[in-house]
Design an enzyme around this catalytic site. Sequence first.
Site, short mmCIF file in Angstrom:
data_model
loop_
_atom_site.label_atom_id
_atom_site.label_comp_id
_atom_site.label_asym_id
_atom_site.label_seq_id
_atom_site.Cartn_x
_atom_site.Cartn_y
_atom_site.Cartn_z
CE1 TYR A 57 39.45 1.61 17.17
CE2 TYR A 57 37.29 2.31 17.86
CZ TYR A 57 38.64 2.22 18.10
OH TYR A 57 39.17 2.74 19.25
N GLY A 64 28.90 6.52 29.76
CA GLY A 64 30.25 6.05 29.53
C GLY A 64 31.08 6.41 30.75
CD GLN A 120 43.40 9.93 36.90
OE1 GLN A 120 43.62 10.90 37.63
NE2 GLN A 120 43.04 8.74 37.35
CG HIS A 166 33.96 5.27 18.08
ND1 HIS A 166 33.78 4.48 19.17
CD2 HIS A 166 33.05 6.26 18.18
CE1 HIS A 166 32.79 4.96 19.91
NE2 HIS A 166 32.33 6.04 19.32
C1 FMN Z 1 37.99 4.30 28.35
C2 FMN Z 1 36.99 4.30 27.24
C3 FMN Z 1 36.97 3.24 26.33
C4 FMN Z 1 36.02 3.21 25.30
N1 FMN Z 1 35.93 2.09 24.51
C5 FMN Z 1 34.90 1.97 23.63
C6 FMN Z 1 34.64 0.72 22.98
O1 FMN Z 1 35.31 -0.29 23.20
N2 FMN Z 1 33.60 0.69 22.09
C7 FMN Z 1 32.82 1.78 21.82
O2 FMN Z 1 31.90 1.69 20.99
N3 FMN Z 1 33.02 2.96 22.47
C8 FMN Z 1 34.02 3.07 23.37
N4 FMN Z 1 34.17 4.23 24.09
C9 FMN Z 1 33.27 5.38 23.84
C10 FMN Z 1 32.08 5.36 24.82
O3 FMN Z 1 31.22 4.27 24.56
C11 FMN Z 1 31.26 6.66 24.72
O4 FMN Z 1 30.71 6.78 23.43
C12 FMN Z 1 32.07 7.91 25.02
O5 FMN Z 1 32.82 7.75 26.20
C13 FMN Z 1 31.16 9.15 25.17
O6 FMN Z 1 30.23 8.92 26.20
P1 FMN Z 1 30.37 9.55 27.69
O7 FMN Z 1 30.39 11.04 27.49
O8 FMN Z 1 29.15 9.05 28.40
O9 FMN Z 1 31.65 9.06 28.26
C14 FMN Z 1 35.11 4.29 25.13
C15 FMN Z 1 35.15 5.34 26.05
C16 FMN Z 1 36.05 5.34 27.11
C17 FMN Z 1 36.00 6.46 28.12
S1 SF4 Z 2 38.86 9.88 35.24
FE1 SF4 Z 2 37.90 11.90 34.97
S2 SF4 Z 2 36.90 11.77 32.95
FE2 SF4 Z 2 37.39 9.69 33.54
S3 SF4 Z 2 35.51 8.93 34.54
FE3 SF4 Z 2 36.82 9.72 36.17
S4 SF4 Z 2 36.20 11.84 36.44
FE4 SF4 Z 2 35.38 11.17 34.47
#
Ligand code: FMN
Ligand code: SF4
Length: 466
Positions: free
Chosen positions: A243, A385, A414, A241
């Site tokens: 970082y 996630g 959101q 990401h």
């Molecule tokens: C609110 C939020 C915070 C996140 N913080 C991190 C984090 O601290 N470390 C990390 O590796 N990825 C972080 N991510 C990325 C998630 O691990 C994940 O890769 C991303 O949300 C895509 O997966 P999803 O489609 O299942 O949400 C974060 C995602 C969200 C939604």
């Molecule tokens: S706020 Fe929206 S995008 Fe985030 S977890 Fe809830 S439904 Fe999914």
Amino acid sequence: MSFSKLFEPIQIGSMEVKNRIAMAPMNMGYTDPLGYPGDQVLAHYAMRARGGFGLLITEAVIINPHAWYGGDAMNVSQLTDYRFYRFWSKVVETVHTYDKCKICIQLSPGWGRQGHPPVTSPHVYPAAPSAIPLHIDLRNLMSNKGWETQLKKRIDTSFAGGIDFTELIKMPDEMYFSDDVQLNLKKMVMGVSEELYHIIWREAPREITVEEIVEMEDRMAAQAEAAFQLGFDAVELHSPHGYLIHQFLSPMMNKRVDDYGGSVENRARILTNMIKKIRKRVGNDKPVLCRLSGADLQPGGATHEEMCQIAALCKDAGVNAINISQGSYQTSGSTFAYNGEGDFSKWAKGFKEATGLPTIAPNFVTPHAALKAITEDSVDIISLGRQSIADPFWPVKVKENRVKDIVKCTRCQQCYAHFIFNKWLHCAVNPTAGRERFFPDLWMKGSKLESRIAKFKEKAEDLPQI
Ligand SMILES: Cc1cc2nc3c(=O)[nH]c(=O)nc-3n(C[C@H](O)[C@H](O)[C@H](O)COP(=O)(O)O)c2cc1C
Ligand code: SF4
């Protein structure tokens, strides 16, 4: 349809994970401003442990005690020294009261050029491999429907000479980067969200010194050892990401000419040194994971082939599994908030061929897509996630054949928008998200803690007042 494959156990180093369902690392912003994980953090994880996840991977937890780590605006959790240990130990202890649920801590040395000066020390600039500032193209963020809606909802474009979001997305480079448009964009964002402002016009970081790099390698090893002593089942290095660690890996972000820049081996050195130093302290048994972006997704950035070489170097250094992600802040539309599902699995095959290690990939909503990733795409563990925010009980609902009861994440973003606009993170479809500490009845049920408390209560409830 049978989803039983999702419930087969799997081995990561010496750790057995009871099923193929992990919670993806997510910084929810529930930690207090000093970095201590309080009761809301505990309840947030406990709810997912109760929901049947085999492995919880925590949010990125900072091991860097210096103000230049660059992330205090996000209320990041910390594990810099022993003051934080007792708070994390109560999270670990609680998670372990659920049937075989494992918890892995994601450790990070900082945000590098994606960070900005701390709120309380505004003159301390974050350090990165090279002094290259980050500039995020808003058009990339807006290519994601959810982001577009959230930003439209929160930003008053009348400040900006009437820039229309729909026009903005379509703007050609020469117009988007013109002084006029950039000034208007600044006016539009300024005062609305400090984080968004810093995300788009990030200050140049200073170049990190070799002494500081070595200090981070040593601190990472020391805190990984501490994490195992606290009872964490595994540790994960936070290297995707864009970082700090990822900045070293990427030829686009790392222009160093010393031992930490240039060749793939040199760029990976901070990461492989961290892994080797962890191994020296904890031995070969303890599970160590590494999260890597499949590719930078940008011209001049690390390609998938390079990331696979880096993954192989990590394996040689002693890593047990690769947790997959993609891109960086500069590709936010597809990195943090991909609209659909299953997109990240495309990197699993390459990582698997390069390392032979178990792979973990996020980005799922339905068990059907999750099953496909396990059976066809070389993904060994799927992670949720945003879907785990929307429905902490996803695993048990799938296991009990109650797929229709799953509360689906709508990809509305959101949750992210709250994060960026300094609000408590709530979910549009799950009213208990962000309020888990008020619902112990939901997460304590069935845990060993519940039965122990019940036994204690039995012998105390009918006592008279004396
Ligand atoms: C609110 C939020 C915070 C996140 N913080 C991190 C984090 O601290 N470390 C990390 O590796 N990825 C972080 N991510 C990325 C998630 O691990 C994940 O890769 C991303 O949300 C895509 O997966 P999803 O489609 O299942 O949400 C974060 C995602 C969200 C939604
Ligand atoms: S706020 Fe929206 S995008 Fe985030 S977890 Fe809830 S439904 Fe999914």
